[in-house]
Design an enzyme around this catalytic site. Structure first.
Site, short mmCIF file in Angstrom:
data_model
loop_
_atom_site.label_atom_id
_atom_site.label_comp_id
_atom_site.label_asym_id
_atom_site.label_seq_id
_atom_site.Cartn_x
_atom_site.Cartn_y
_atom_site.Cartn_z
N THR A 1 -4.32 0.94 -3.04
CA THR A 1 -5.05 2.19 -3.21
C THR A 1 -5.19 2.51 -4.69
O THR A 1 -4.19 2.47 -5.42
CB THR A 1 -4.31 3.34 -2.49
OG1 THR A 1 -4.24 3.04 -1.08
CG2 THR A 1 -5.03 4.66 -2.67
N ASN B 1 1.69 7.49 3.03
CA ASN B 1 2.53 6.56 3.80
C ASN B 1 4.03 6.87 3.68
O ASN B 1 4.86 6.05 4.06
CB ASN B 1 2.25 5.12 3.37
CG ASN B 1 0.87 4.67 3.78
OD1 ASN B 1 0.27 5.24 4.68
ND2 ASN B 1 0.34 3.65 3.12
N ASP C 1 0.83 -1.21 0.00
CA ASP C 1 0.00 0.00 0.00
C ASP C 1 0.86 1.25 0.00
O ASP C 1 0.66 2.17 0.80
CB ASP C 1 -0.95 0.00 1.20
CG ASP C 1 -2.07 1.03 1.07
OD1 ASP C 1 -2.39 1.40 -0.09
OD2 ASP C 1 -2.62 1.45 2.09
N ASP D 1 2.70 2.70 7.80
CA ASP D 1 1.45 1.95 7.62
C ASP D 1 1.68 0.57 7.00
O ASP D 1 1.57 0.40 5.78
CB ASP D 1 0.45 2.75 6.78
CG ASP D 1 -0.94 2.12 6.81
OD1 ASP D 1 -1.09 1.01 7.37
OD2 ASP D 1 -1.87 2.73 6.27
N LYS E 1 1.87 4.75 -1.05
CA LYS E 1 1.16 5.92 -1.55
C LYS E 1 1.69 7.14 -0.80
O LYS E 1 2.41 7.00 0.20
CB LYS E 1 -0.35 5.76 -1.33
CG LYS E 1 -0.75 5.51 0.13
CD LYS E 1 -2.24 5.26 0.23
CE LYS E 1 -2.64 4.95 1.68
NZ LYS E 1 -4.09 4.70 1.81
#
Length: 247
Positions: A84, A49, A44, A65, A46
Site C-alpha cells: 500500500t 490490518n 501489506d 488480511d 497498514k
C-alpha cells in the site's frame, strides 16, 4: 475482532502517553515476530490490518488480511510488487527481490504514526511519495518529537532504513532497549499534542477509504447496468423509460 481497528481505538482515547504507544507497538511486533518465525512475509502491513480482539484490551492487537502473504524460505526470495502506498518498502518500489525486511519498513512507518500522530512519508502526488520513500526522506519534527525517548526514535530509524540489509529484524526489534524502558518514565511522556495530530490524520484516512468505497460501488453499479443493457439489446428489449440519470 470485536475491538475494531487499532487506530480508531487510539483516536478515542482522552489521555495518551508514550507507554500506551510502546505497549501497543510491542504487541504488534510480537505478532509479526511469530509470523516471521513461521517464514511468512505479510507484505501489506497498514493501519486497516491492525485489529483489536476485544473492546476492553488496547494491547490485544491482531494482524489481519493475509491476501498478499507469502512463504519466504530464503533471503530475497520474493519479487511481486505489492503493498500500500505510504507503507511499502523502497526495495519493492525499485523492483528488487526482497524478503521479511519489507515488513519491518512498514512497521517503522506504523510506529512513526502511532507515536508522532502523522506519517513519515506524505505527498498527494504518488510519484513524489514514492521518490521520498526510495530516498528515505523523512524527519522527526521537533514540535512533535522533541520529548519522545531517543530509544523510540532509534528503533523507528532502524526500521525505516533504505538498505534492507541494514534494517533491524523483528526479533531484534522485540528486544530493543525501548521495549524495556521504565514504565514510569514512559507514562510521564504525554502525547496530547500528537494525539490531536493523530485524530486529524485518522479522520482523513477514513474519509479517503469512504471515497474509495463509494467509487468502487459506483463502478460496480455502472458495470451491472451496462451488462443488463447489453442483455436487453440482445433479447430485443429496447424499451426505455424517462427518468433522472443514474449516479
Amino acid at each position: 475482532m470485536a475491538g475494531g481497528e487499532l487506530f480508531d481505538r487510539i483516536v478515542a482515547k482522552k489521555f495518551y502517553n508514550e507507554l500506551d504507544a510502546r505497549d501497543c507497538i510491542r504487541s504488534i511486533l510480537s505478532a509479526l515476530s511469530y509470523i516471521h518465525h513461521g517464514k511468512i512475509a505479510h507484505r501489506d502491513l497498514k493501519p486497516e490490518n491492525l485489529l483489536l480482539a476485544t473492546l476492553t484490551n488496547d494491547n490485544d492487537v491482531k494482524i489481519a488480511d493475509f491476501g498478499f502473504a507469502k512463504k519466504c524460505s530464503t533471503t530475497n526470495c520474493l519479487k511481486t510488487q505489492c503493498g500500500t502506498p505510504g507503507y511499502v518498502a523502497p526495495e519493492i518500489l525499485e523492483g528488487k527481490k526482497y524478503d521479511y525486511a519489507a515488513d519491518m519498513w512498514s512497521i517503522g512507518v506504523i510506529m512513526y504514526i502511532i507515536i508522532g500522530g502523522y506519517p513519515p512519508f506524505y505527498e498527494d502526488n504518488q510519484n513524489l511519495l514514492f521518490k521520498k520513500i526510495k530516498r528515505g526522506d523523512y524527519e522527526f519534527h521537533p514540535e512533535f518529537w522533541n520529548d519522545i525517548s531517543p530509544e523510540a526514535k532509534d528503533l523507528i530509524g532502524r526500521c525505516i532504513t533504505v538498505d534492507p540489509k541494514k534494517r533491524i529484524s523483528c526479533a531484534d526489534a522485540v528486544s530493543h532497549p525501548w521495549m524495556g524502558r521504565d514504565k514510569r518514565i514512559l507514562s510521564g511522556q504525554d502525547l496530547a499534542k500528537n494525539l490531536q495530530q493523530f485524530k486529524r490524520f485518522n479522520a482523513k484516512r477514513k474519509f479517503k477509504a469512504g471515497v474509495k468505497t463509494v467509487m468502487a460501488h459506483n463502478r460496480m453499479k455502472n458495470l451491472m447496468e451496462g451488462l443488463r443493457a447489453a442483455a436487453d439489446e440482445e433479447n430485443g428489449n429496447t424499451d426505455s423509460k424517462d427518468g433522472p440519470p443514474s449516479y
